[in-house]
Design an enzyme around this catalytic site. Structure first.
Site, PDB file in Angstrom:
ATOM      1  N   THR A  70       0.853  -1.622   0.189  1.00 34.17           N
ATOM      2  CA  THR A  70       0.260   0.322   0.601  1.00 34.17           C
ATOM      3  C   THR A  70       1.262   1.440   0.016  1.00 34.17           C
ATOM      4  O   THR A  70       0.348   2.118  -0.424  1.00 34.17           O
ATOM      5  CB  THR A  70      -1.046   0.434   1.078  1.00 34.17           C
ATOM      6  OG1 THR A  70      -2.082  -1.530   1.109  1.00 34.17           O
ATOM      7  CG2 THR A  70      -1.569   1.440   1.434  1.00 34.17           C
ATOM      8  N   ASN A 149      -5.435  -9.221  -8.095  1.00 34.21           N
ATOM      9  CA  ASN A 149      -5.151  -9.988  -6.677  1.00 34.21           C
ATOM     10  C   ASN A 149      -6.348 -11.371  -6.250  1.00 34.21           C
ATOM     11  O   ASN A 149      -6.690 -11.909  -6.232  1.00 34.21           O
ATOM     12  CB  ASN A 149      -5.135  -8.991  -6.171  1.00 34.21           C
ATOM     13  CG  ASN A 149      -5.628  -7.593  -5.710  1.00 34.21           C
ATOM     14  OD1 ASN A 149      -5.980  -7.116  -6.442  1.00 34.21           O
ATOM     15  ND2 ASN A 149      -6.853  -7.174  -5.075  1.00 34.21           N
ATOM     16  N   GLN A 177       1.059  -9.001  -6.281  1.00 39.55           N
ATOM     17  CA  GLN A 177       0.973 -10.451  -6.602  1.00 39.55           C
ATOM     18  C   GLN A 177       1.866 -11.266  -7.494  1.00 39.55           C
ATOM     19  O   GLN A 177       1.941 -12.650  -7.723  1.00 39.55           O
ATOM     20  CB  GLN A 177      -0.124 -10.707  -7.228  1.00 39.55           C
ATOM     21  CG  GLN A 177      -1.909 -10.263  -6.632  1.00 39.55           C
ATOM     22  CD  GLN A 177      -1.601 -11.244  -5.319  1.00 39.55           C
ATOM     23  OE1 GLN A 177      -1.440 -12.206  -5.185  1.00 39.55           O
ATOM     24  NE2 GLN A 177      -2.585 -10.262  -3.948  1.00 39.55           N
ATOM     25  N   HIS A 199       4.417 -10.049   2.910  1.00 39.33           N
ATOM     26  CA  HIS A 199       4.307 -10.924   3.184  1.00 39.33           C
ATOM     27  C   HIS A 199       2.647 -11.340   2.269  1.00 39.33           C
ATOM     28  O   HIS A 199       2.623 -13.029   2.249  1.00 39.33           O
ATOM     29  CB  HIS A 199       2.716 -10.362   4.400  1.00 39.33           C
ATOM     30  CG  HIS A 199       1.653  -9.552   3.514  1.00 39.33           C
ATOM     31  ND1 HIS A 199       0.480 -10.082   3.048  1.00 39.33           N
ATOM     32  CD2 HIS A 199       1.852  -8.185   3.147  1.00 39.33           C
ATOM     33  CE1 HIS A 199      -0.847  -8.932   3.145  1.00 39.33           C
ATOM     34  NE2 HIS A 199       0.104  -8.453   3.198  1.00 39.33           N
ATOM     35  N   THR A 235      13.195   5.642  11.421  1.00 40.39           N
ATOM     36  CA  THR A 235      14.318   4.339  11.456  1.00 40.39           C
ATOM     37  C   THR A 235      14.138   3.492  10.703  1.00 40.39           C
ATOM     38  O   THR A 235      12.941   2.498  10.700  1.00 40.39           O
ATOM     39  CB  THR A 235      14.153   4.132  12.716  1.00 40.39           C
ATOM     40  OG1 THR A 235      14.543   5.029  13.641  1.00 40.39           O
ATOM     41  CG2 THR A 235      15.333   3.043  13.586  1.00 40.39           C
ATOM     42  N   CYS A 323      -9.217  -6.898   1.082  1.00 36.69           N
ATOM     43  CA  CYS A 323     -10.032  -5.622   1.675  1.00 36.69           C
ATOM     44  C   CYS A 323     -11.477  -5.177   1.052  1.00 36.69           C
ATOM     45  O   CYS A 323     -11.861  -4.633   2.165  1.00 36.69           O
ATOM     46  CB  CYS A 323      -9.005  -4.370   1.265  1.00 36.69           C
ATOM     47  SG  CYS A 323      -7.496  -5.472   0.545  1.00 36.69           S
TER      48      CYS A 323
HETATM   49  C1  PLP Z   1      -1.755  -7.508  -0.936  1.00 32.43           C
HETATM   50  C2  PLP Z   1      -2.000  -6.333  -1.947  1.00 32.43           C
HETATM   51  C3  PLP Z   1      -1.241  -4.964  -2.055  1.00 32.43           C
HETATM   52  C4  PLP Z   1      -1.435  -4.594  -0.157  1.00 32.43           C
HETATM   53  O1  PLP Z   1      -0.357  -4.442   0.405  1.00 32.43           O
HETATM   54  P1  PLP Z   1      -0.186  -4.481   1.853  1.00 32.43           P
HETATM   55  O2  PLP Z   1       2.063  -4.592   1.925  1.00 32.43           O
HETATM   56  O3  PLP Z   1      -0.806  -5.684   2.501  1.00 32.43           O
HETATM   57  O4  PLP Z   1      -0.130  -3.415   2.129  1.00 32.43           O
HETATM   58  C5  PLP Z   1      -1.084  -4.265  -3.149  1.00 32.43           C
HETATM   59  N1  PLP Z   1      -2.020  -4.527  -4.177  1.00 32.43           N
HETATM   60  C6  PLP Z   1      -1.691  -6.110  -4.828  1.00 32.43           C
HETATM   61  C7  PLP Z   1      -1.542  -6.120  -6.047  1.00 32.43           C
HETATM   62  C8  PLP Z   1      -1.993  -6.773  -3.191  1.00 32.43           C
HETATM   63  O5  PLP Z   1      -2.374  -8.314  -3.598  1.00 32.43           O
END
Ligand code: PLP
Length: 384
Positions: A70, A149, A177, A199, A235, A323
Site C-alpha cells: 500500500t 489480486n 501478486q 507478506h 528508523t 480488503c
Molecule cells: C496485498 C496487495 C497490496 C497491499 O499490500 P500490503 O503490503 O498489504 O499493503 C497491494 N497490491 C496488491 C495487488 C496486493 O495484492
C-alpha cells in the site's frame, strides 16, 4: 486447516522467521549508528536490499524499503503526480487495480488530476490499443498492476512499458501478486517503478519495497531524517527488512520449481471443478493468469455462504480481495469483467501456495462439490 488464500497473505517461511529473530533481540541496533551494533544491522539491511534487487533484476540502490504494498503504491503514484504536476495532470490506470492504487487515483482526482480507467473486458486484461488511445500530451503517469489480486490475470506490462518509455511517461506497476511467483525483471518489463510486499511471498507483514529506477524522481510523501534516500525517512524496520530479504532469496532459488508445482495443483483444481460441477465457470483468462489463482463462479449460490461452508470443512478461501470482502458491494474487478451482480456474488477465489498438496486439492474439490450442491438445494435462485 487447508489454507487457500495466499493472495490475501501467506504464512511466514520458518527460515525467514529464523533470519529475523536476532534482530528483535541481541542485534537490536539502529542501522544509522556507527558503532558495531549499528553496523551489524546496517550490513544485514544492505544484504537484504541486494536480495530484493536480485529477485527483480534491479540494482540495490534502486530499492527503497517501505511498510508494504500500500505504501509503495502511494509513494509511486502520489510521488510522481506531485513531482510532475506542472508538466501535466493526467494519469492512466486500469479498472481492476488494488484499492491501494485505485483509491490513491481517486484521491488525486479530488486534487485536480484527471484519471483514465482502462477497461479489461471479459478476459480481465488491458488492451494495448486502449492504452495508446488514452495517452495525451499531459499524461505524466501510467500505473497498471502486473497481476490482479482477485482474478489473477497477468497484464501486458512489457508492451505497455515500451509505449510509456517512447512517450516519456513514467510507468509504475503494482507487482505485489507476481514477485516471487513468476519471473519479474524490471528491465524486461520496462517499468520505472514497481511495488513489492513481503507478506504475499512468505515474508512478514508490514514491510515492502518500491523499485525506483535510477534517474526517476519522486516527491517524498513524508519528511524526516533522510533515510532511504530521503524518500522514506524513519528508523528502519531492520527485522522486517531482513525477513523480506530472506523471503526474496528463497523465492529466487525456488521460483521455477514452485511455479511448476503450484501450476499443476491449480490445474488439477480447476479441472476437478469445471468437469464435475454443472454451471461452474472460471473467471478471467485461463492462461494469462497467476500460477496459484483459480477464480471460480457458480450459478445459483452466494460466494459468502460458500466461504462459510468451506470454513466449516477446514478450508480457508475467499470471495475476492480481503480488503473489500467486508463490504457487500460486488467487487469492482468482477463488475469490470462485465458480470451481472448475481454472477459476481457467486464467485470464489482459491489462491494456492507451496505448502498445499495434491491431497488437499482433492479434498477441496470434493468439499466444494458438496457445499455447492447443498447451497443450490436451498436456493430459490437455483430451484425456480
Ligand atoms: C496485498 C496487495 C497490496 C497491499 O499490500 P500490503 O503490503 O498489504 O499493503 C497491494 N497490491 C496488491 C495487488 C496486493 O495484492
Amino acid at each position: 486447516m487447508i489454507y487457500l488464500d495466499h493472495s490475501a497473505t501467506s504464512p511466514v517461511n520458518p527460515e525467514v522467521l529464523k533470519a529475523m529473530e536476532p534482530f528483535f533481540s541481541q542485534e537490536f541496533g539502529n542501522a544509522s549508528t556507527f558503532y558495531s551494533l549499528g553496523r551489524t544491522a546496517r550490513q544485514a539491511m544492505e544484504a537484504a536490499r541486494e536480495n530484493v534487487a536480485s529477485l527483480i533484476g534491479a540494482s540495490p540502490q534502486e530499492i527503497i524499503f517501505t511498510s508494504g504494498g500500500t505504501e509503495s503504491d502511494n509513494m509511486a503514484i502520489k510521488g510522481t503526480a506531485y513531482k510532475w504536476k506542472n508538466k501535466g495532470k493526467h494519469i492512466i490506470t486500469s479498472a481492476i487495480e488494488h484499492p491501494a492504487v485505485e483509491e490513491t487515483c481517486r484521491y488525486l482526482e479530488k486534487q485536480g488530476f484527471e484519471v483514465t480507467y482502462l477497461p479489461v473486458y471479459e478476459e480481465g486484461i488491458v488492451r494495448i490499443e486502449d492504452v495508446l488511445a488514452a495517452i495525451r500530451e499531459d499524461t505524466i503517469l501510467i500505473t497498471i498492476m502486473h497481476a490482479n489480486n482477485e482474478i489473477g490475470t497477468i497484464q501486458p506490462i512489457a508492451e505497455i512499458g515500451e509505449i510509456a518509455r517512447k512517450k516519456g511517461i513514467i510507468f509504475h506497476s503494482d507487482a505485489v501478486q507476481t514477485v516471487g511467483k513468476i519471473p519479474v525483471d524490471v528491465k524486461k518489463l520496462n517499468v520505472d517503478l514497481l511495488s513489492i510486499s513481503a507478506h504475499k511471498l512468505y515474508g512478514p507483514k508490514g514491510i515492502g519495497a518500491l523499485y525506483v529506477k535510477k534517474g526517476v524522481f519522486l516527491e517524498p510523501l513524508i519528511h524526516g531524517g533522510g533515510h532511504e534516500r530521503a524518500l522514506r525517512p524513519g528508523t528502519e524496520n531492520v527485522p522486517g527488512i531482513v525477513g523480506l530479504g530472506k523471503a526474496c532469496e528463497i523465492a529466487l532459488k525456488n521460483l521455477k520449481k514452485d511455479q511448476e508445482y503450484v501450476t499443476r495443483l491449480r490445474n488439477q483444481l480447476i479441472a476437478g471443478i469445471l468437469e464435475n460441477l454443472e454451471e461452474s465457470y472460471l473467471n478471467g483468462d485461463p492462461d494469462k493468469r497467476l500460477p496459484n489463482n483459480a477464480h471460480l463462479r457458480f450459478n445459483g449460490i452466494e460466494g459468502e455462504s460458500l466461504v462459510l461452508h468451506l470454513d466449516a470443512k477446514g478450508i480457508a478461501a475467499s470471495t475476492g480481495s480481503a480488503c473489500s470482502s467486508k463490504k457487500l458491494e460486488p467487487s469492482h474487478v468482477l463488475m469490470a469483467l462485465g458480470l451481472e451482480k448475481v454472477e459476481a456474488h457467486g464467485s470464489l477465489r482459491l489462491s494456492l501456495g507451496t505448502e498445499n498438496t495434491p491431497e488437499d486439492i482433492e479434498y477441496t474439490i470434493k468439499s466444494i462439490k458438496e457445499a455447492v450442491t447443498t447451497l443450490r438445494n436451498l436456493s430459490p435462485l437455483w430451484n425456480q
